[in-house]
Design a protein around this motif. Structure first.
Motif, mmCIF file in Angstrom:
data_model
loop_
_atom_site.group_PDB
_atom_site.id
_atom_site.type_symbol
_atom_site.label_atom_id
_atom_site.label_comp_id
_atom_site.label_asym_id
_atom_site.label_seq_id
_atom_site.Cartn_x
_atom_site.Cartn_y
_atom_site.Cartn_z
ATOM 1 N N LEU A 132 0.832 -1.203 0.000
ATOM 2 C CA LEU A 132 0.000 0.000 0.000
ATOM 3 C C LEU A 132 0.865 1.252 0.000
ATOM 4 O O LEU A 132 0.515 2.248 -0.627
ATOM 5 C CB LEU A 132 -0.970 -0.030 1.182
ATOM 6 N N ASP A 133 2.005 1.205 0.672
ATOM 7 C CA ASP A 133 2.893 2.373 0.649
ATOM 8 C C ASP A 133 3.345 2.678 -0.778
ATOM 9 O O ASP A 133 3.460 3.842 -1.158
ATOM 10 C CB ASP A 133 4.114 2.145 1.551
ATOM 11 N N SER A 134 3.617 1.641 -1.574
ATOM 12 C CA SER A 134 4.047 1.989 -2.938
ATOM 13 C C SER A 134 2.900 2.528 -3.763
ATOM 14 O O SER A 134 3.117 3.350 -4.652
ATOM 15 C CB SER A 134 4.813 0.885 -3.668
ATOM 16 N N LEU A 135 1.696 2.122 -3.444
ATOM 17 C CA LEU A 135 0.549 2.744 -4.117
ATOM 18 C C LEU A 135 0.419 4.201 -3.658
ATOM 19 O O LEU A 135 0.239 5.108 -4.476
ATOM 20 C CB LEU A 135 -0.728 1.962 -3.800
ATOM 21 N N PHE A 136 0.512 4.406 -2.362
ATOM 22 C CA PHE A 136 0.386 5.771 -1.818
ATOM 23 C C PHE A 136 1.460 6.705 -2.394
ATOM 24 O O PHE A 136 1.250 7.911 -2.501
ATOM 25 C CB PHE A 136 0.486 5.760 -0.285
ATOM 26 N N ALA A 137 2.604 6.155 -2.744
ATOM 27 C CA ALA A 137 3.678 6.991 -3.313
ATOM 28 C C ALA A 137 3.219 7.635 -4.619
ATOM 29 O O ALA A 137 3.760 8.652 -5.046
ATOM 30 C CB ALA A 137 4.936 6.161 -3.543
ATOM 31 N N GLY A 138 2.224 7.040 -5.268
ATOM 32 C CA GLY A 138 1.717 7.609 -6.523
ATOM 33 C C GLY A 138 0.568 8.584 -6.318
ATOM 34 O O GLY A 138 0.019 9.103 -7.289
ATOM 35 N N GLN A 139 0.183 8.804 -5.072
ATOM 36 C CA GLN A 139 -0.980 9.670 -4.807
ATOM 37 C C GLN A 139 -0.749 11.084 -5.340
ATOM 38 O O GLN A 139 0.340 11.634 -5.212
ATOM 39 C CB GLN A 139 -1.254 9.725 -3.297
ATOM 40 N N TRP A 140 -1.780 11.663 -5.912
ATOM 41 C CA TRP A 140 -1.688 13.017 -6.470
ATOM 42 C C TRP A 140 -1.856 14.058 -5.375
ATOM 43 O O TRP A 140 -2.382 13.776 -4.306
ATOM 44 C CB TRP A 140 -2.761 13.211 -7.556
ATOM 45 N N ARG A 141 -1.423 15.283 -5.699
ATOM 46 C CA ARG A 141 -1.568 16.392 -4.754
ATOM 47 C C ARG A 141 -3.036 16.653 -4.409
ATOM 48 O O ARG A 141 -3.367 17.144 -3.342
ATOM 49 C CB ARG A 141 -0.936 17.645 -5.381
ATOM 50 N N THR A 142 -3.927 16.306 -5.332
ATOM 51 C CA THR A 142 -5.366 16.459 -5.091
ATOM 52 C C THR A 142 -5.896 15.435 -4.094
ATOM 53 O O THR A 142 -7.018 15.557 -3.615
ATOM 54 C CB THR A 142 -6.148 16.222 -6.387
ATOM 55 N N GLY A 143 -5.117 14.403 -3.834
ATOM 56 C CA GLY A 143 -5.579 13.303 -2.987
ATOM 57 C C GLY A 143 -5.939 12.068 -3.808
ATOM 58 O O GLY A 143 -6.097 10.968 -3.272
ATOM 59 N N MET A 144 -6.073 12.241 -5.138
ATOM 60 C CA MET A 144 -6.451 11.089 -5.966
ATOM 61 C C MET A 144 -5.393 9.985 -5.911
ATOM 62 O O MET A 144 -4.199 10.257 -6.025
ATOM 63 C CB MET A 144 -6.647 11.501 -7.423
ATOM 64 N N ILE A 145 -5.864 8.758 -5.726
ATOM 65 C CA ILE A 145 -4.979 7.607 -5.867
ATOM 66 C C ILE A 145 -5.158 7.099 -7.296
ATOM 67 O O ILE A 145 -6.262 6.714 -7.686
ATOM 68 C CB ILE A 145 -5.314 6.509 -4.833
ATOM 69 N N TYR A 188 -10.811 13.886 -1.579
ATOM 70 C CA TYR A 188 -10.800 14.138 -3.020
ATOM 71 C C TYR A 188 -12.100 13.630 -3.663
ATOM 72 O O TYR A 188 -12.754 14.329 -4.449
ATOM 73 C CB TYR A 188 -9.588 13.469 -3.688
ATOM 74 N N LEU A 189 -12.480 12.417 -3.308
ATOM 75 C CA LEU A 189 -13.664 11.810 -3.929
ATOM 76 C C LEU A 189 -14.939 12.588 -3.579
ATOM 77 O O LEU A 189 -15.794 12.818 -4.432
ATOM 78 C CB LEU A 189 -13.786 10.343 -3.504
ATOM 79 N N VAL A 190 -15.052 12.971 -2.321
ATOM 80 C CA VAL A 190 -16.235 13.738 -1.907
ATOM 81 C C VAL A 190 -16.280 15.078 -2.651
ATOM 82 O O VAL A 190 -17.316 15.482 -3.183
ATOM 83 C CB VAL A 190 -16.218 13.960 -0.373
ATOM 84 N N ARG A 191 -15.132 15.726 -2.735
ATOM 85 C CA ARG A 191 -15.063 17.073 -3.294
ATOM 86 C C ARG A 191 -15.223 17.080 -4.819
ATOM 87 O O ARG A 191 -16.007 17.838 -5.363
ATOM 88 C CB ARG A 191 -13.684 17.643 -2.918
ATOM 89 N N GLU A 192 -14.472 16.198 -5.484
ATOM 90 C CA GLU A 192 -14.408 16.271 -6.948
ATOM 91 C C GLU A 192 -15.316 15.275 -7.665
ATOM 92 O O GLU A 192 -15.625 15.459 -8.824
ATOM 93 C CB GLU A 192 -12.962 16.053 -7.434
ATOM 94 N N ARG A 193 -15.686 14.201 -6.988
ATOM 95 C CA ARG A 193 -16.466 13.180 -7.683
ATOM 96 C C ARG A 193 -17.925 13.132 -7.234
ATOM 97 O O ARG A 193 -18.698 12.329 -7.734
ATOM 98 C CB ARG A 193 -15.800 11.811 -7.516
#
Ligand code: 9WN
Length: 448
Positions: free
Chosen positions: A65-78, A160-165
């Protein structure tokens, strides 16, 4: 060669093989979704793979999960894919997505795609913590230390999901691409793709998937794939900026399945907030309630209580019988009669009780519906990972009976030991990629 459908493994052997397959798909800190077809890390695959890994190596599960989180965007998007820099074997790869080139919101390293997938991660974290606690000792202590950092990542993702999606507060997540649903060519997206018109300026491309899966009928068709790539170009034109994507999107729809998963994921994250003494507990429970309500309101009486999506370009309801229709069983909130009726539908001859099925699993599309195509990817085959996920969610809500049957059926299907991506539900033939990581992970969680 492909295993014949006659060979069966017993559960301990099967679990050992599953652990071996996951280890074999490891690229260090990330697990390839599949050895050849998907040689990078996919978002919801990683969440499920981490759950499987937790049974055999909790430290590695957290790293996943940490390597997935490393790709997280500044917006919060995974993002839906985090690319392994040492691998070239997937199309569309990082150059085609060009996310870091187009927006400062995307990380430069690791490189990622520019869309997301269903938010099942907080559920995975909850389950990993449960498994670690059961193991006790250093495993449990490791997870305890890891949880606060994971919580911060998940909170940013959920916000991010609540705000943008769900900017209008419908309680339903909006998606910009069929890939975001994780159920790429599900017939529920047919009407949405019907008004996506591919322009002459679609840059040329060569598919890789059909080189790996030789039988093209198990994969999306060329016209479908053109639309997938066309939408990527549209997103690039908007520089992956949600505010610019939404008003002009050619593909824009609710996703009841992802919304239901999000409702429960918010519940899981709220519990974690309480446990860690974080102040967002009520905010997260509020989000859980909002999305639970959204899914409940999406139910359609004429479809037997299945939840239906709305094509947000045309405003039309999408009336097809797919696995996603059972979303209210994931997020809950049904009254007793409605819940009983939906569980009865699940077990009826339209679904797991269909007399032609090899195992009483839930196929992706009802075998009784005109859209059912038993070999075509998300149009009919049964996906072990989906059956396992649904059983897990049913169990979480206390529907132990149906959960137990689904678990048994999924395990029976998987016991050919091929860890196929999906199965022909009538013959039980393994299809798509073999040694698929999340099929192996589901096996580990089913057996151990
Ligand atoms: C596109 C990795 C992914 C899964 C999706 C599944 C498939 C990709 C593809 O493979 O999608 O993202 O190339 O078809 O549909 O659910 O996460 O296993």
């Amino acid at each position: 060669g492909r295993p014949t459908t006659g060979d069966r493994w017993n559960p301990p052997e099967l679990a050992a093989r599953a652990a071996y397959v996951i280890r074999g798909n490891s690229a260090g800190a990330m697990t390839r979704a599949a050895p050849d077809l998907y040689p990078h890390q996919w978002s919801w695959d990683a969440a499920f793979v981490a759950v499987g890994l937790a049974h055999v190596d909790v430290v590695r599960a957290c790293r996943e999960l940490d390597s997935l989180f490393a790709g997280q965007w500044r917006t919060g998007m995974i993002p839906h894919i985090v690319f392994d820099p040492s691998e070239e074997g997937y199309f569309p790869g990082p150059d085609r997505w060009a996310s870091a080139e187009l927006t400062d919101d995307a990380p430069r390293s690791p490189r990622t795609s520019g869309i997301c997938q269903p938010p099942v991660h907080a559920l995975a974290v909850e389950r990993i913590a449960e498994i670690a606690a059961a193991h006790g000792g250093p495993a449990a202590a490791h997870v305890e230390r890891w949880l606060p950092g994971a919580y911060d990542r998940l909170l940013a993702w959920h916000r991010y999901l609540v705000r943008e999606r769900d900017p209008q507060g419908r309680g339903l997540l909006t998606i910009y691409h069929g890939w975001e649903s994780g159920m790429d060519n599900s017939p529920r997206w047919d009407p949405v793709y019907a008004h996506v018109v591919v322009g002459d300026d679609l840059p040329p491309y060569a598919r890789r998937d059909t080189a790996v899966v030789a039988d093209a009928s198990q994969r999306p068709e060329p016209a479908e794939y053109d639309r997938y790539l066309w939408l990527v170009e549209q997103l690039k034109r908007a520089r992956y900026d949600d505010a610019r994507v939404r008003p002009h999107a050619e593909f824009l729809t609710t996703d009841v399945f992802a919304s239901a998963a999000f409702a429960v994921a918010n519940e899981a994250l709220a519990s974690l907030a309480r446990r860690l003494g974080r102040p967002e507990h009520d905010e997260l429970l509020g989000a859980a309630e909002r999305f639970r309500r959204g899914v409940l309101d999406a139910r359609d009486e004429a479809s037997g209580g299945l939840a239906l999506d709305v094509d947000l370009v045309t405003g039309d309801h999408i009336r097809v019988e797919t696995i996603a229709g059972f979303a209210p069983l994931i997020s809950g909130g049904l009254d007793t009669a409605a819940e009983r009726a939906l569980l009865a539908l699940l077990r009826s001859p339209r679904w797991t009780g269909h007399p032609a099925l090899r195992h009483p699993v839930l196929p992706t599309t009802s075998p009784s519906s005109p859209e059912f195509r038993p070999r075509a990817y998300w149009r009919g085959p049964s996906w072990p990972v989906m059956n396992w996920f649904l059983a897990w969610m049913l169990n979480r809500r206390g529907a132990k009976d149906v959960a137990g049957s689904l678990r048994a059926a999924a395990l029976a299907e998987l016991s050919d030991g091929s860890f196929a991506e999906y199965y022909e539900p009538v013959t039980g033939e393994p299809l798509g990629s073999l040694d698929q990581s999340w099929s192996a992970a589901a096996t580990l969680d089913l057996v151990l």
